[in-house]
Design an enzyme around this catalytic site. Structure first.
Site, PDB file in Angstrom:
ATOM      1  N   HIS A 181       0.866  -1.184   0.000  1.00  0.00           N
ATOM      2  CA  HIS A 181       0.000   0.000   0.000  1.00  0.00           C
ATOM      3  C   HIS A 181       0.900   1.232   0.000  1.00  0.00           C
ATOM      4  CE1 HIS A 181      -3.033   2.926   1.376  1.00  0.00           C
ATOM      5  NE2 HIS A 181      -3.923   2.078   0.912  1.00  0.00           N
ATOM      6  N   ASP A 188      -7.951  -4.953  -0.539  1.00  0.00           N
ATOM      7  CA  ASP A 188      -8.409  -5.406  -1.856  1.00  0.00           C
ATOM      8  C   ASP A 188      -8.167  -6.891  -2.077  1.00  0.00           C
ATOM      9  OD1 ASP A 188      -9.176  -2.779  -2.786  1.00  0.00           O
ATOM     10  OD2 ASP A 188      -7.039  -2.337  -2.883  1.00  0.00           O
TER      11      ASP A 188
END
Length: 459
Positions: A306, A363
């Site tokens: 991320h 995700d």
């Protein structure tokens, strides 16, 4: 007297105020930097620049922390509902029982969209992506419903927010139904926010949709985890467009368009596509791991790492637990989940990924959950948009009320040609172009660095 930063440029000293944060990073206030020094800062992607002062959400990427209005995401995921979380984000506090009932009633009363909007949907080409349709339809809402006047009563403001929260869900379901050639299913007075959406998506006159409480809870959790996330790309787009004092619908439409990008809201779809590719190639994760570790190969393992979290994404932990429990409780077998498990186990035992902070993010498992709910792949980003909507509204509202707020107008560091004369067409020859021109055409502008001596000290 607060702390100050001392900036020294070519022996001359300047004092810059330091803004103290409640939590996280303090900030050096450079709002007068150009006026006092003649210099600006250079920060591609704004990864080191604070664009606003906000009290909505807080994240700590190193510690893996996310809070909405100070409340840890873990507590909201376990105890709250999406409607309650939306109220919290927009209004700053958890609602009382009476406030929650009134807010829920507003959502119900404004769930229908103007019947003429169906004609807009029907004019989109078959195969149009739902995100493009949604961004257009949200912008079109301004033609049917008034924007918030400058001096509005609180009830009128809340009604506008509830109208958008409720209608976006209805528009999303309509976009799917119409794209499939199915009749539109209208929202029901008797169903909750999440149950209503599932029913509008999947109900049929020949096979009535049966509401499953576990599926409703799974969707509820998915939307809570996506409700806000500091100044990400789409949120920044909402604030930037909103700084021009456009109406709420136009600002939200900008957020939807930004979210559409594969580097932002499209990541969960990319994860499922990657898992499917692994499955189609025999289910062996090793070749894909090897490609991800090869710095000469552009391939990326989607769902890992991320831009801010350098630890485990706290939303990823929650989504993972819910994913396992939901699939086990419904006897759902998904071969992609088995691949996801193997991929995660391999990555978390490999020093390459650990050293680079490439942990699974939200995700990685959310796409599998959406598959289990029956959501088609091209609707994944739309689901993200519905979840992020209360955060966008809260951010738009906060920026609108900020007395320090200004029209967003970033500076640039210009490295193109110096002043030169216009050359008539007959005198132009490609061979005469200098290095600077070639560099510009190739997108490789050379940056000249000065020898000015500078330093920053905190006092």
């Amino acid at each position: 007297m607060g702390k100050k930063a001392r900036l020294i440029i070519n022996g001359k000293s300047y004092e810059l105020p330091i803004i103290t944060a409640t939590d996280g990073n303090d900030a050096i206030d450079i709002s007068r930097l150009r006026e006092e020094t003649g210099l600006i800062t250079y920060d591609p992607g704004f990864g080191n620049s604070g664009s606003c002062i906000s009290s909505i959400s807080f994240m700590d990427g190193e510690k893996g922390v996310l809070r909405y209005r100070g409340i840890p995401i873990e507590q909201l995921a376990e105890q709250s509902s999406f409607v309650e979380t939306s109220y919290l984000l927009i209004n700053g506090e958890l609602p009382t029982s009476e406030e929650l009932s009134r807010f829920s009633l507003l959502l119900n009363d404004h769930s229908l969209v103007h019947e003429d909007m169906r004609h807009f949907f029907e004019r989109f080409p078959r195969g149009a992506h739902p995100m493009g349709m949604l961004a257009s339809m949200v912008n079109a809402l301004r033609a049917f419903y008034p924007e918030i006047p400058e001096r509005s009563e609180e009830d009128e403001i809340n009604k506008t927010f509830a109208r958008l929260l409720s209608k976006l869900r209805t528009l999303a379901a309509m976009s799917y139904r119409i794209s499939m050639g199915f009749p539109v299913v209208y929202p029901s007075y008797f169903l909750s926010y999440c149950a209503n959406f599932l029913n509008m998506m999947f109900d049929s006159t020949v096979r009535p949709y049966v509401i499953d409480d576990d599926m409703v809870q799974a969707l509820n959790l998915f939307w809570i985890l996506h409700a806000d996330h500091e100044q990400n790309c789409s949120t920044s787009a909402v604030r930037l467009v909103g700084s021009a004092r456009v109406n709420l619908y136009a600002a939200i439409s900008a957020g939807i368009s930004a979210l559409w990008g594969p580097l932002h809201g499209g990541a969960n779809q990319a994860v499922v596509e990657m898992l499917q590719a692994i499955h189609d190639n025999g289910g062996n994760v090793a070749p894909f791991i090897a490609r991800a570790k090869d710095r000469t190969d552009p391939f990326l393992l989607m769902g890992f790492g991320h831009s801010v979290y350098k630890n485990y994404d706290p939303r990823g932990r929650i989504m993972k637990d819910m994913c396992h429990k939901f699939l086990a409780g419904h006897n759902v077998y998904d071969p992609l989940l088995d691949i996801a498990k193997r991929l995660e186990e391999t990555v978390l035992s490999d020093p390459f990924f650990i050293d680079n902070g490439l942990y699974p993010n939200v995700d990685f498992y959310s796409g599998i959950v959406l598959r289990a709910l029956g959501i088609p792949l091209d609707m994944f980003t739309v689901m993200f948009a519905i979840g992020r909507l209360p955060g966008w509204i809260a951010q738009w509202k906060e920026s609108r009320e900020d007395e320090r707020g200004k029209l967003h107008r970033p500076r640039q560091v210009y490295c193109g040609y110096e002043e030169r004369d216009y050359l008539p067409l007959g005198m132009r020859h490609a061979a005469d172009r200098g290095d600077n021109s070639d560099a510009l055409f190739r997108g490789k502008v050379r940056v000249r660095r000065t020898n000015a001596h500078s330093a920053v000290a905190i006092s």
